[in-house]
Design a protein around this motif. Structure first.
Motif, PDB file in Angstrom:
ATOM      1  N   HIS A 214       0.863  -1.178   0.000  1.00  0.00           N
ATOM      2  CA  HIS A 214       0.000   0.000   0.000  1.00  0.00           C
ATOM      3  C   HIS A 214       0.900   1.229   0.000  1.00  0.00           C
ATOM      4  O   HIS A 214       1.547   1.530   0.990  1.00  0.00           O
TER       5      HIS A 214
ATOM      6  N   ASP B 236      -4.928   5.589   3.573  1.00  0.00           N
ATOM      7  CA  ASP B 236      -6.340   5.813   3.275  1.00  0.00           C
ATOM      8  C   ASP B 236      -6.951   6.603   4.433  1.00  0.00           C
ATOM      9  O   ASP B 236      -6.798   6.223   5.596  1.00  0.00           O
TER      10      ASP B 236
ATOM     11  N   HIS C 177     -13.333   6.955   0.422  1.00  0.00           N
ATOM     12  CA  HIS C 177     -12.109   7.334   1.157  1.00  0.00           C
ATOM     13  C   HIS C 177     -11.165   8.097   0.238  1.00  0.00           C
ATOM     14  O   HIS C 177     -11.329   8.086  -0.992  1.00  0.00           O
TER      15      HIS C 177
ATOM     16  N   HIS D 123      -7.314   8.062  -0.978  1.00  0.00           N
ATOM     17  CA  HIS D 123      -6.019   7.392  -0.978  1.00  0.00           C
ATOM     18  C   HIS D 123      -4.991   8.491  -1.223  1.00  0.00           C
ATOM     19  O   HIS D 123      -5.029   9.165  -2.249  1.00  0.00           O
TER      20      HIS D 123
HETATM   21 ZN   LIG Z   1      -5.213   3.297  -0.495  1.00  0.00          ZN
END
Ligand SMILES: [Zn+2]
Length: 223
Positions: free
Chosen positions: A113, A117, A200, A202
């Motif tokens: 990742h 987030d 959300h 990112h």
């Molecule tokens: Zn993300």
């Protein structure tokens, strides 16, 4: 009598001096051999190594030593310790961090990742954390959805993904705190969610425009 001594004979009749002159000639040849060898190896070196020998980056980019780069599943993770000295910035969205930066398991597989987030579950406004210029506004259907990549004057980039709306365009100047977009990412509800299962933001911090230069955004954000 070697070839150099033969040459030295033209200059002097003394055997001792001839020997000395021949040594000097050999020393001069070795010296130039080293100099030319170094010159050739510099000229044939890859462009980045060559330029790093002669040019100093004027602090626009954050300095990161090559040895600090670790890899996670073949993706370089840059140790961000040199950035901790830089001042911190406001959060792009005041919400809950629902996924941290780093290795994670996604759909049963190892995944990296490359950002954090942040979620409020609403279409809340997202701000630019610093002054800069919009480098890219794109729709990436497979992953980021509608996203913005901003080049900041302080020498780093931020990427905001899964936006439901963008208020800025490529090439546009932005200032710290300016609303640049709206939180999105809810499939079937928000436009251009990309690879997202819920609403959300990112958020990524990069040292260059390149995806391989991502670092942990929390290092730059106010505690
Ligand atoms: Zn993300």
């Amino acid at each position: 009598m070697n070839v150099f001594e033969r040459f030295a004979m033209i200059l002097t009749r003394s055997r001792k001096r001839r020997k000395m002159i021949s040594y000097v000639i050999v020393a001069v040849i070795i010296f130039f051999g080293i100099v030319f060898g170094a010159a050739i190896s510099i000229l044939t070196a890859p462009a980045e190594i060559r330029s790093s020998l002669f040019y100093r980056d004027e602090g626009k980019r954050i300095d990161v030593l090559q040895e600090n780069i670790a890899y996670y599943n073949g993706i370089p993770i840059i140790d961000s310790s040199p950035m901790s000295r830089i001042r911190t910035y406001p959060w792009p969205l005041n919400g809950t961090v629902t996924c941290q930066y780093g290795g994670r398991v996604l759909n049963g597989e190892d995944d990296f990742h490359g950002g954090i987030d942040i979620s409020t579950g609403k279409n809340d406004p997202i701000i630019s954390i610093a002054d800069g210029t919009v480098e890219r506004m794109q729709i990436d259907k497979k992953s980021y959805g509608l996203y913005l990549l901003i080049q900041h004057d302080d020498g780093f980039y931020t990427l905001s993904a899964h936006l439901a709306h963008s208020y800025v365009k490529e090439g546009e100047r932005v200032v710290q705190g300016q609303t640049i977009g709206l939180e999105g990412g809810e499939p079937g509800v928000d436009p251009y969610p990309g690879r997202s299962t819920g609403r959300h933001l990112h958020f990524e911090v990069r040292q260059t425009a390149n995806q391989n230069s991502r670092i942990n955004p929390l290092i730059l954000l106010n505690k």
